[in-house]
Enzyme design. Structure first.
Site, PDB file in Angstrom:
ATOM      1  N   CYS A  85      37.250  39.944  37.828  1.00 27.43           N
ATOM      2  CA  CYS A  85      37.332  41.207  37.083  1.00 27.43           C
ATOM      3  C   CYS A  85      37.957  42.304  37.962  1.00 27.43           C
ATOM      4  CB  CYS A  85      35.955  41.600  36.548  1.00 27.43           C
ATOM      5  SG  CYS A  85      35.981  42.865  35.257  1.00 27.43           S
ATOM      6  N   HIS A 194      33.437  36.546  34.196  1.00 20.69           N
ATOM      7  CA  HIS A 194      32.527  36.556  35.344  1.00 20.69           C
ATOM      8  C   HIS A 194      31.794  35.230  35.506  1.00 20.69           C
ATOM      9  CE1 HIS A 194      32.388  40.958  36.397  1.00 20.69           C
ATOM     10  NE2 HIS A 194      32.957  41.014  35.208  1.00 20.69           N
ATOM     11  N   GLU A 196      30.083  34.200  37.939  1.00 17.04           N
ATOM     12  CA  GLU A 196      28.806  34.369  38.636  1.00 17.04           C
ATOM     13  C   GLU A 196      27.653  34.663  37.693  1.00 17.04           C
ATOM     14  OE1 GLU A 196      30.318  38.616  38.447  1.00 17.04           O
ATOM     15  OE2 GLU A 196      31.103  36.569  38.386  1.00 17.04           O
TER      16      GLU A 196
END
Length: 232
Positions: A85, A194, A196
């Site tokens: 991002c 994302h 994560e």
């Protein structure tokens, strides 16, 4: 394996990235944007957030932070680097990746679980996937529209450097539905979603099996660990 996660003023997903590294079996190393010391890490992650409040352009000021001198040098010497991002925006601003990211075409911030198609499974960060595989990764951005000249887009396509493509819906107006790209060497990858946030059951996207059970993002981090250990 030691994976550095750089914190910039305004980073907000740095701790999440550190946790993802730990869950994948690596050792997260917290790095500070004002330092020139990469602390002998084996790979680097530029996390999501709003570095410097996204003033000027998203990622533009952060790309000039002291540590980015070392990031550029390390990337050019083959170190795996992942920009997520805001980190993707930094990599574009630092010219480690081509193209740029602009305001979403609908003018609004968007947050959703997004289906991606893996277009390139041979990078340092995508080796756990298969080309054509569809994965679901959370997306949250206001300036996620990927742009580049037609010549650049054709080159990225022709060289197999489109790493991920949006499936089902284009959430931000990215040209050719591009969600992420890689450099020519395959060690630098940037994407807007994302990974994560999809690494631990109970906290990821919904799946057909159960709510919040999606862990497709974990493959990014296990990929780089496995690749680096094999090469070592």
């Amino acid at each position: 394996m030691r994976i550095g996660v750089i914190t910039f003023p305004g980073s907000l997903d740095d701790r999440d990235a550190q946790r993802a590294v730990r869950l994948a079996g690596g050792e997260p190393v917290a790095l500070w944007h004002g330092s020139h010391d990469l602390e002998a890490v084996d790979a680097l992650i530029l996390p999501g957030g709003f570095s410097y409040g996204d003033y000027l352009r998203a990622g533009a000021i952060a790309s000039l932070s002291p540590i980015m001198t070392e990031v550029v040098d390390a990337a050019n010497h083959g170190m795996p680097v992942l920009g997520i991002c805001n980190g993707f925006q930094m990599l574009a601003e630092a010219h480690l990746l081509e193209g740029g990211l602009i305001r979403n075409d609908h003018g609004s911030f968007i947050c959703r679980d997004q289906v991606l198609r893996v277009e390139n499974a041979s990078t340092a960060w995508t080796g756990e996937f298969e080309a054509g595989q569809e994965i679901t990764i959370p997306l949250k951005n206001g300036e996620g529209g990927f742009i580049a000249s037609e010549e650049t887009l054709d080159r990225l396509e022709g060289e197999g450097r489109v790493a991920f493509r949006y499936v089902g819906v284009n959430p931000n107006g990215s040209l050719r539905d591009i969600a992420g790209i890689t450099n020519a060497a395959g060690n630098v990858v940037g994407l807007m979603p994302h990974p994560e946030h999809a690494v631990e059951p109970g906290f990821g996207p919904d799946t057909a099996a159960a709510m919040r059970s999606g862990v497709d993002g974990l493959g990014f981090f296990t990929s780089v660990i496995r690749r680096t250990l094999v090469e070592a």
